[in-house]
Write a protein that holds these residues in place. Sequence first.
Motif, PDB file in Angstrom:
ATOM      1  N   ASP A 169       0.908  -1.339  -0.063  1.00 44.70           N
ATOM      2  CA  ASP A 169      -0.021   0.121   0.041  1.00 44.70           C
ATOM      3  C   ASP A 169       0.936   1.145   0.013  1.00 44.70           C
ATOM      4  OD1 ASP A 169      -2.684  -1.302  -0.020  1.00 44.70           O
ATOM      5  OD2 ASP A 169      -2.283  -1.590   2.256  1.00 44.70           O
ATOM      6  N   LEU A 170       2.236   1.265  -0.147  1.00 41.86           N
ATOM      7  CA  LEU A 170       2.993   2.167   0.028  1.00 41.86           C
ATOM      8  C   LEU A 170       2.774   3.286  -1.086  1.00 41.86           C
ATOM      9  CD1 LEU A 170       5.391   3.819   1.135  1.00 41.86           C
ATOM     10  CD2 LEU A 170       6.803   2.328  -0.234  1.00 41.86           C
ATOM     11  N   LYS A 171       2.538   3.145  -2.492  1.00 44.61           N
ATOM     12  CA  LYS A 171       2.348   3.860  -3.390  1.00 44.61           C
ATOM     13  C   LYS A 171       0.981   4.804  -3.259  1.00 44.61           C
ATOM     14  CE  LYS A 171       5.756   2.812  -6.621  1.00 44.61           C
ATOM     15  NZ  LYS A 171       6.746   3.521  -6.149  1.00 44.61           N
ATOM     16  N   LYS A 172       0.035   3.877  -2.785  1.00 38.40           N
ATOM     17  CA  LYS A 172      -1.278   4.706  -2.344  1.00 38.40           C
ATOM     18  C   LYS A 172      -1.124   5.600  -1.300  1.00 38.40           C
ATOM     19  CE  LYS A 172      -5.778   3.214  -1.998  1.00 38.40           C
ATOM     20  NZ  LYS A 172      -6.999   2.070  -1.797  1.00 38.40           N
ATOM     21  N   ALA A 173      -0.336   5.208  -0.194  1.00 36.46           N
ATOM     22  CA  ALA A 173      -0.395   6.200   0.682  1.00 36.46           C
ATOM     23  C   ALA A 173       0.562   7.629   0.311  1.00 36.46           C
ATOM     24  CB  ALA A 173       0.383   5.484   1.918  1.00 36.46           C
ATOM     25  N   GLN A 174       1.559   7.370  -0.280  1.00 38.44           N
ATOM     26  CA  GLN A 174       2.322   8.260  -1.155  1.00 38.44           C
ATOM     27  C   GLN A 174       1.340   9.269  -1.940  1.00 38.44           C
ATOM     28  OE1 GLN A 174       5.642   5.962  -2.813  1.00 38.44           O
ATOM     29  NE2 GLN A 174       7.199   6.730  -1.205  1.00 38.44           N
ATOM     30  N   SER A 175       0.543   8.584  -2.482  1.00 43.85           N
ATOM     31  CA  SER A 175      -0.414   9.549  -3.700  1.00 43.85           C
ATOM     32  C   SER A 175      -1.181  10.379  -2.309  1.00 43.85           C
ATOM     33  CB  SER A 175      -1.004   8.367  -4.289  1.00 43.85           C
ATOM     34  OG  SER A 175      -2.388   7.942  -3.575  1.00 43.85           O
ATOM     35  N   TYR A 176      -1.329   9.948  -1.523  1.00 42.20           N
ATOM     36  CA  TYR A 176      -2.181  10.846  -0.416  1.00 42.20           C
ATOM     37  C   TYR A 176      -1.246  11.755   0.385  1.00 42.20           C
ATOM     38  CZ  TYR A 176      -5.827   7.174  -0.834  1.00 42.20           C
ATOM     39  OH  TYR A 176      -6.864   6.376  -1.315  1.00 42.20           O
ATOM     40  N   GLY A 177      -0.053  11.927   0.134  1.00 44.64           N
ATOM     41  CA  GLY A 177       0.804  12.776   0.778  1.00 44.64           C
ATOM     42  C   GLY A 177       1.724  12.102   1.904  1.00 44.64           C
ATOM     43  N   PHE A 178       1.626  11.193   2.231  1.00 45.11           N
ATOM     44  CA  PHE A 178       2.349  10.442   3.238  1.00 45.11           C
ATOM     45  C   PHE A 178       3.756  10.159   2.692  1.00 45.11           C
ATOM     46  CE2 PHE A 178      -1.846  10.089   4.602  1.00 45.11           C
ATOM     47  CZ  PHE A 178      -1.655  10.059   5.985  1.00 45.11           C
ATOM     48  N   GLN A 179       4.702   9.994   3.531  1.00 44.44           N
ATOM     49  CA  GLN A 179       6.309   9.950   3.241  1.00 44.44           C
ATOM     50  C   GLN A 179       6.765   8.799   4.087  1.00 44.44           C
ATOM     51  OE1 GLN A 179       8.619  13.368   3.192  1.00 44.44           O
ATOM     52  NE2 GLN A 179       7.254  14.607   3.076  1.00 44.44           N
ATOM     53  N   VAL A 180       7.571   8.010   3.708  1.00 41.63           N
ATOM     54  CA  VAL A 180       8.304   6.979   4.121  1.00 41.63           C
ATOM     55  C   VAL A 180       8.908   7.501   5.332  1.00 41.63           C
ATOM     56  CG1 VAL A 180       9.847   5.133   4.401  1.00 41.63           C
ATOM     57  CG2 VAL A 180       8.490   5.347   2.277  1.00 41.63           C
ATOM     58  N   TRP A 181       8.740   6.845   6.643  1.00 42.53           N
ATOM     59  CA  TRP A 181       9.375   7.410   7.816  1.00 42.53           C
ATOM     60  C   TRP A 181      10.962   6.802   8.002  1.00 42.53           C
ATOM     61  CZ3 TRP A 181       8.636  10.541  11.629  1.00 42.53           C
ATOM     62  CH2 TRP A 181       9.248  10.480  12.821  1.00 42.53           C
ATOM     63  N   GLY A 182      11.820   7.498   7.946  1.00 40.85           N
ATOM     64  CA  GLY A 182      13.174   7.019   7.786  1.00 40.85           C
ATOM     65  C   GLY A 182      14.091   7.688   8.921  1.00 40.85           C
ATOM     66  N   PHE A 183      13.533   8.352   9.949  1.00 42.03           N
ATOM     67  CA  PHE A 183      14.191   8.773  10.902  1.00 42.03           C
ATOM     68  C   PHE A 183      14.587   7.879  12.112  1.00 42.03           C
ATOM     69  CE2 PHE A 183      11.347  11.993   8.873  1.00 42.03           C
ATOM     70  CZ  PHE A 183      12.407  13.099   8.531  1.00 42.03           C
TER      71      PHE A 183
END
Length: 123
Positions: free
Chosen positions: A109-123
């Motif tokens: 579901d990552l691509k779908k979430a990114q289309s909603y403006g979410f980013q991968v948590w990399g901190f």
Amino acid sequence: MKTIVVAITVFLFSLLSAACSNKPCREVNTSNIPDHILKNQGQGVVKVYKYDGTKQCGQGVEISLESMSKQLKGIKILSMSKKNDGQMRIQVCGAATGYANVYEISEKDLKKAQSYGFQVWGF
């Protein structure tokens, strides 16, 4: 004695100034996300986030975890938490706090979430 102090000071200054001279010290590149961030022990899970809208000195309007989770339409949320990104920030009223709403979702579901403006948590 004074010469030694000056030499040590110059050495430390040159060491610190060269520490991040080739690139930023803290760099998050979400276009080429490594597997260890995307996957949680091989289970195909990824954490995504959006900042929660809070600002220093109590300014800004906080978006709750539950409210923001509605933006992930059609995506099953495995867990959610509020986290700080750990970035250094200027200390002034109205500046961002760095707090974000973080959601654990399936990697598919990552691509779908990114289309909603979410980013991968990399901190």
